[in-house]
Design a protein around this motif. Sequence first.
Motif, short mmCIF file in Angstrom:
data_model
loop_
_atom_site.label_atom_id
_atom_site.label_comp_id
_atom_site.label_asym_id
_atom_site.label_seq_id
_atom_site.Cartn_x
_atom_site.Cartn_y
_atom_site.Cartn_z
N CYS A 173 0.83 -1.21 0.00
CA CYS A 173 0.00 0.00 0.00
C CYS A 173 0.87 1.26 0.00
O CYS A 173 0.58 2.21 -0.72
CB CYS A 173 -0.92 0.02 1.22
SG CYS A 173 -2.36 -1.01 0.99
N CYS A 174 1.91 1.26 0.81
CA CYS A 174 2.78 2.43 0.87
C CYS A 174 3.48 2.65 -0.47
O CYS A 174 3.60 3.79 -0.94
CB CYS A 174 3.82 2.28 1.98
SG CYS A 174 3.09 2.43 3.61
N LEU B 229 2.39 1.64 -3.46
CA LEU B 229 1.38 2.09 -4.41
C LEU B 229 1.08 3.57 -4.19
O LEU B 229 0.90 4.34 -5.14
CB LEU B 229 0.10 1.26 -4.26
CG LEU B 229 0.11 -0.12 -4.91
CD1 LEU B 229 -1.14 -0.89 -4.54
CD2 LEU B 229 0.23 0.00 -6.42
N GLY B 230 1.03 3.97 -2.92
CA GLY B 230 0.78 5.37 -2.59
C GLY B 230 1.85 6.27 -3.17
O GLY B 230 1.56 7.30 -3.77
N LEU C 85 -5.53 9.16 -4.44
CA LEU C 85 -5.10 7.77 -4.31
C LEU C 85 -3.93 7.65 -3.35
O LEU C 85 -3.84 6.68 -2.58
CB LEU C 85 -4.70 7.20 -5.68
CG LEU C 85 -5.85 6.78 -6.61
CD1 LEU C 85 -5.30 6.31 -7.93
CD2 LEU C 85 -6.69 5.69 -5.96
N PHE D 148 -4.06 5.15 -0.15
CA PHE D 148 -3.08 4.08 0.05
C PHE D 148 -2.22 4.33 1.29
O PHE D 148 -1.89 3.40 2.02
CB PHE D 148 -2.19 3.91 -1.19
CG PHE D 148 -2.85 3.13 -2.29
CD1 PHE D 148 -3.27 1.82 -2.08
CD2 PHE D 148 -3.06 3.70 -3.54
CE1 PHE D 148 -3.88 1.10 -3.10
CE2 PHE D 148 -3.66 2.99 -4.56
CZ PHE D 148 -4.08 1.68 -4.34
N GLY E 37 -2.06 1.83 4.35
CA GLY E 37 -0.77 1.28 4.74
C GLY E 37 -0.48 1.52 6.22
O GLY E 37 -0.04 0.61 6.93
#
Length: 84
Positions: free
Chosen positions: A20-21, A23-24, A34, A38, A42
């Motif tokens: 998640c981090c 993707l962020g 977004l 994310f 995360g």
Amino acid sequence: MHHNTAKKVMLGCGAASVICCLLGLLFETQEPVLFYIFATLGIALAVGVFVIHLLYWRCPCCGKHLPTRTVGKLEYCPYCGSFL
Ligand SMILES: [Zn+2]
């Protein structure tokens, strides 16, 4: 929660948190919304791992807190020697 279940949840949530981090960071410049979604996800997953670790990462025999660095490969309790 059984400590083996806790281990699986911690490893899964930890990996999901890192993903998640990442993707962020990927969306940071193009899609700020977004990025915040994310990043929040995360951080929430990381907090979840921390809470599960505090509450459930214990030896089922002696009840002592198991070491953090050995989450993936711990076979015996370092305190009472029982098989985990
Ligand atoms: Zn023990």
